[in-house]
Design a protein around this motif. Structure first.
Motif, PDB file in Angstrom:
ATOM      1  N   LEU A   1       2.021   2.412   1.535  1.00  0.00           N
ATOM      2  CA  LEU A   1       0.631   2.616   1.135  1.00  0.00           C
ATOM      3  C   LEU A   1       0.454   2.133  -0.297  1.00  0.00           C
ATOM      4  CD1 LEU A   1       1.224   5.890   2.684  1.00  0.00           C
ATOM      5  CD2 LEU A   1      -0.853   4.722   3.379  1.00  0.00           C
ATOM      6  N   VAL A   2      -0.564   1.294  -0.523  1.00  0.00           N
ATOM      7  CA  VAL A   2      -0.787   0.677  -1.828  1.00  0.00           C
ATOM      8  C   VAL A   2      -2.210   0.964  -2.273  1.00  0.00           C
ATOM      9  CG1 VAL A   2      -0.745  -1.482  -3.137  1.00  0.00           C
ATOM     10  CG2 VAL A   2       0.851  -1.156  -1.209  1.00  0.00           C
ATOM     11  N   GLU A   3      -2.347   1.463  -3.485  1.00  0.00           N
ATOM     12  CA  GLU A   3      -3.677   1.712  -4.064  1.00  0.00           C
ATOM     13  C   GLU A   3      -4.133   0.435  -4.744  1.00  0.00           C
ATOM     14  OE1 GLU A   3      -3.560   5.144  -6.633  1.00  0.00           O
ATOM     15  OE2 GLU A   3      -2.464   6.288  -5.125  1.00  0.00           O
ATOM     16  N   THR A   4      -5.172  -0.213  -4.195  1.00  0.00           N
ATOM     17  CA  THR A   4      -5.728  -1.423  -4.779  1.00  0.00           C
ATOM     18  C   THR A   4      -7.119  -1.118  -5.320  1.00  0.00           C
ATOM     19  OG1 THR A   4      -6.792  -2.168  -2.740  1.00  0.00           O
ATOM     20  CG2 THR A   4      -4.464  -2.811  -3.051  1.00  0.00           C
ATOM     21  N   ASP A   5      -7.728  -2.092  -5.972  1.00  0.00           N
ATOM     22  CA  ASP A   5      -9.086  -1.899  -6.463  1.00  0.00           C
ATOM     23  C   ASP A   5     -10.067  -1.668  -5.322  1.00  0.00           C
ATOM     24  OD1 ASP A   5      -8.304  -2.167  -9.095  1.00  0.00           O
ATOM     25  OD2 ASP A   5      -8.837  -4.301  -9.222  1.00  0.00           O
ATOM     26  N   GLU A   6      -9.728  -2.180  -4.129  1.00  0.00           N
ATOM     27  CA  GLU A   6     -10.595  -2.013  -2.960  1.00  0.00           C
ATOM     28  C   GLU A   6     -10.360  -0.705  -2.240  1.00  0.00           C
ATOM     29  OE1 GLU A   6      -8.699  -5.015  -3.251  1.00  0.00           O
ATOM     30  OE2 GLU A   6     -10.387  -5.859  -4.352  1.00  0.00           O
ATOM     31  N   GLY A   7      -9.325   0.015  -2.621  1.00  0.00           N
ATOM     32  CA  GLY A   7      -9.016   1.275  -1.953  1.00  0.00           C
ATOM     33  C   GLY A   7      -7.563   1.398  -1.617  1.00  0.00           C
TER      34      GLY A   7
ATOM     35  N   GLU B   1       7.004   8.138  -4.005  1.00  0.00           N
ATOM     36  CA  GLU B   1       6.351   7.112  -4.808  1.00  0.00           C
ATOM     37  C   GLU B   1       7.420   6.156  -5.324  1.00  0.00           C
ATOM     38  OE1 GLU B   1       2.623   7.305  -7.545  1.00  0.00           O
ATOM     39  OE2 GLU B   1       4.367   7.901  -8.742  1.00  0.00           O
TER      40      GLU B   1
ATOM     41  N   ARG C   1       3.368   4.040  -2.521  1.00  0.00           N
ATOM     42  CA  ARG C   1       4.156   5.123  -1.945  1.00  0.00           C
ATOM     43  C   ARG C   1       4.481   4.810  -0.491  1.00  0.00           C
ATOM     44  NH1 ARG C   1      -1.138   7.588  -1.667  1.00  0.00           N
ATOM     45  NH2 ARG C   1      -1.386   8.558   0.369  1.00  0.00           N
TER      46      ARG C   1
ATOM     47  N   GLY D   1       1.099   3.923  -7.721  1.00  0.00           N
ATOM     48  CA  GLY D   1       0.199   3.224  -6.819  1.00  0.00           C
ATOM     49  C   GLY D   1       0.848   2.710  -5.545  1.00  0.00           C
TER      50      GLY D   1
ATOM     51  N   GLY E   1      -5.912  -3.916 -10.755  1.00  0.00           N
ATOM     52  CA  GLY E   1      -5.002  -3.035 -10.045  1.00  0.00           C
ATOM     53  C   GLY E   1      -3.971  -3.808  -9.247  1.00  0.00           C
TER      54      GLY E   1
END
Length: 189
Positions: A183-189, A162, A168, A166, A2
């Motif tokens: 705000l970033v969507e990573t593998d950790e959340g 956005e 926004r 992933g 990710g």
């Protein structure tokens, strides 16, 4: 894999402690780092905040600035195998002197993204040297350049925008009139 967030060490500044926290130990000098961030793993690399343009500009606010060792935008991107031309977007949390000084070194096909309210406020001159004229003039030039060199967002009227899947941004409602959170969507959340 990710999206990943990497810290960019963009320089150091020395300032009066009371500048960090209003009325806290006035007259006491403190050195603090200036950080940006690199978001990788998506359709294009993204930089969040670009640091100050050159160390001497911090003198406009009675501060000192330094680029030490491998600090600064170019060396920090090189650590990750990138050049400024590889970056697709520059996102600005806000446009203060220590956050938006390197935009003019990115190619005009790199899209700089800011909240419209932040540009309006920075161009008003109300905070003087917190928003140096060369920084803001460059953003106005980007606004009038063909090809999307500047993307203005209206974050006071929508919950978020956005940038790429992933990533926004949303209005921060804090540090400056038009500041925004990333705000970033990573593998950790």
């Amino acid at each position: 894999m990710g999206l990943e967030i990497k810290v960019l060490d963009l320089g150091d500044i020395e300032l009066d402690t009371s500048f960090l926290v209003l009325a806290l130990e006035p007259g006491e000098a403190q050195q603090v780092p200036t950080f940006g961030f690199l978001i990788t793993g998506g359709e294009t690399p993204i930089v969040v905040d670009t640091g100050f343009s050159h160390p001497e500009i911090m003198g406009n606010l009675g501060m000192k600035g330094w680029f030490r060792d491998n600090q600064g935008m170019e060396p920090q991107l090189e650590k990750h195998g990138l050049t400024m031309a590889d970056v697709g977007y520059v996102l600005h949390t806000h446009l203060h002197i220590d956050h938006a000084g390197y935009d003019d070194r990115f190619p005009m096909d790199t899209t700089v993204v800011i909240n419209r309210r932040e540009l309006e406020y920075s161009a008003s001159g109300l905070m003087g040297e917190q928003y140096p004229a060369p920084y803001i003039k460059h953003l106005i030039d980007r606004l009038h350049h063909e090809g999307g060199a500047l993307r203005l967002l209206d974050l006071e009227t929508v919950p978020y925008e956005e940038i790429i899947p992933g990533v926004r941004v949303e209005a921060a409602g804090g540090h400056t009139e038009g500041s925004m959170n990333v705000l970033v969507e990573t593998d950790e959340g």
